[in-house]
Design a protein around this motif. Structure first.
Motif, PDB file in Angstrom:
ATOM      1  N   ASN A 197     -13.221  13.044   4.961  1.00 14.24           N
ATOM      2  CA  ASN A 197     -12.290  12.388   5.924  1.00 14.24           C
ATOM      3  C   ASN A 197     -12.584  12.841   7.433  1.00 14.24           C
ATOM      4  O   ASN A 197     -12.463  13.987   7.605  1.00 14.24           O
ATOM      5  N   HIS A 249       4.819  13.545   8.719  1.00 21.13           N
ATOM      6  CA  HIS A 249       4.827  12.621   7.521  1.00 21.13           C
ATOM      7  C   HIS A 249       6.435  12.267   7.479  1.00 21.13           C
ATOM      8  O   HIS A 249       6.389  11.084   6.835  1.00 21.13           O
ATOM      9  N   ARG A 288       6.039   6.412  -5.335  1.00 20.23           N
ATOM     10  CA  ARG A 288       4.400   6.262  -5.708  1.00 20.23           C
ATOM     11  C   ARG A 288       3.962   5.515  -4.311  1.00 20.23           C
ATOM     12  O   ARG A 288       2.772   5.862  -4.063  1.00 20.23           O
ATOM     13  N   ASP A 289       4.558   4.428  -3.997  1.00 19.47           N
ATOM     14  CA  ASP A 289       4.125   3.345  -3.020  1.00 19.47           C
ATOM     15  C   ASP A 289       4.250   4.306  -1.734  1.00 19.47           C
ATOM     16  O   ASP A 289       3.194   4.185  -0.915  1.00 19.47           O
ATOM     17  N   ALA A 321       4.100   7.522  -1.151  1.00 17.29           N
ATOM     18  CA  ALA A 321       2.991   8.431  -1.351  1.00 17.29           C
ATOM     19  C   ALA A 321       1.834   7.925  -0.951  1.00 17.29           C
ATOM     20  O   ALA A 321       0.993   8.585  -0.101  1.00 17.29           O
ATOM     21  N   ALA A 322       1.275   7.016  -1.599  1.00 16.49           N
ATOM     22  CA  ALA A 322       0.129   6.414  -1.243  1.00 16.49           C
ATOM     23  C   ALA A 322      -0.003   5.750   0.029  1.00 16.49           C
ATOM     24  O   ALA A 322      -0.867   6.029   0.746  1.00 16.49           O
ATOM     25  N   ALA A 323       0.808   5.095   0.792  1.00 19.60           N
ATOM     26  CA  ALA A 323       1.104   4.765   2.014  1.00 19.60           C
ATOM     27  C   ALA A 323       0.773   5.988   3.028  1.00 19.60           C
ATOM     28  O   ALA A 323       0.202   5.633   4.144  1.00 19.60           O
ATOM     29  N   CYS A 324       1.141   6.887   2.796  1.00 20.10           N
ATOM     30  CA  CYS A 324       1.466   8.161   3.699  1.00 20.10           C
ATOM     31  C   CYS A 324       0.081   9.194   3.442  1.00 20.10           C
ATOM     32  O   CYS A 324       0.156  10.055   4.360  1.00 20.10           O
ATOM     33  N   ASP A 325      -0.434   8.896   2.312  1.00 23.65           N
ATOM     34  CA  ASP A 325      -1.489   9.847   1.980  1.00 23.65           C
ATOM     35  C   ASP A 325      -0.928  11.197   1.611  1.00 23.65           C
ATOM     36  O   ASP A 325      -1.630  12.081   2.206  1.00 23.65           O
ATOM     37  N   THR A 345       1.298  13.518  -1.633  1.00 28.77           N
ATOM     38  CA  THR A 345       1.724  13.531  -3.068  1.00 28.77           C
ATOM     39  C   THR A 345       3.217  12.968  -3.018  1.00 28.77           C
ATOM     40  O   THR A 345       3.950  12.846  -2.084  1.00 28.77           O
ATOM     41  N   GLU A 346       3.364  12.399  -4.492  1.00 28.80           N
ATOM     42  CA  GLU A 346       4.418  12.025  -4.675  1.00 28.80           C
ATOM     43  C   GLU A 346       5.810  13.004  -4.690  1.00 28.80           C
ATOM     44  O   GLU A 346       6.720  12.850  -4.140  1.00 28.80           O
TER      45      GLU A 346
END
Length: 99
Positions: A2, A13, A30-31, A33-37, A39-40
């Motif tokens: 990255n 965050h 889960r969504d 967390a994924a959108a913000c890069d 962890t859950e």
């Protein structure tokens, strides 16, 4: 690798999680967390922080969680305390309806 790693981020965050929830009030952790890069677990902790801070409320509907934002709440930093949360979110979500 990255290319942005190690560089300062403009938004925290917490702000990113709030924006994701503003875009989809039924988003799963889960969504979010994924959108913000993140962890859950981190997403869960941030949502709890935001709830305790009065920025949102959670309500369970069966197995799902529905979030409601408290848009008239004020930002906490003394320099931004005159601004309602709504103004911050409008900056990042106002274009969403045009998509």
């Amino acid at each position: 690798m990255n290319e942005q790693a190690g560089k300062p981020a403009f938004l925290t965050h917490h702000a990113r999680v709030l924006i994701v929830i503003a875009r989809d009030s039924a988003a799963r952790l889960r969504d979010i967390a994924a959108a913000c890069d993140i962890t859950e677990r981190t997403a869960q902790n941030i949502v709890s922080d935001l709830e305790q801070g009065g920025y949102l409320r959670r309500q369970r509907h069966g197995r799902r969680t529905q979030y409601s934002l408290r848009l008239d709440g004020r930002l906490r930093h003394p320099l931004d305390a005159h601004l309602p949360v709504r103004q911050l979110l409008d900056l990042f979500t106002s274009h969403d309806s045009a998509l």
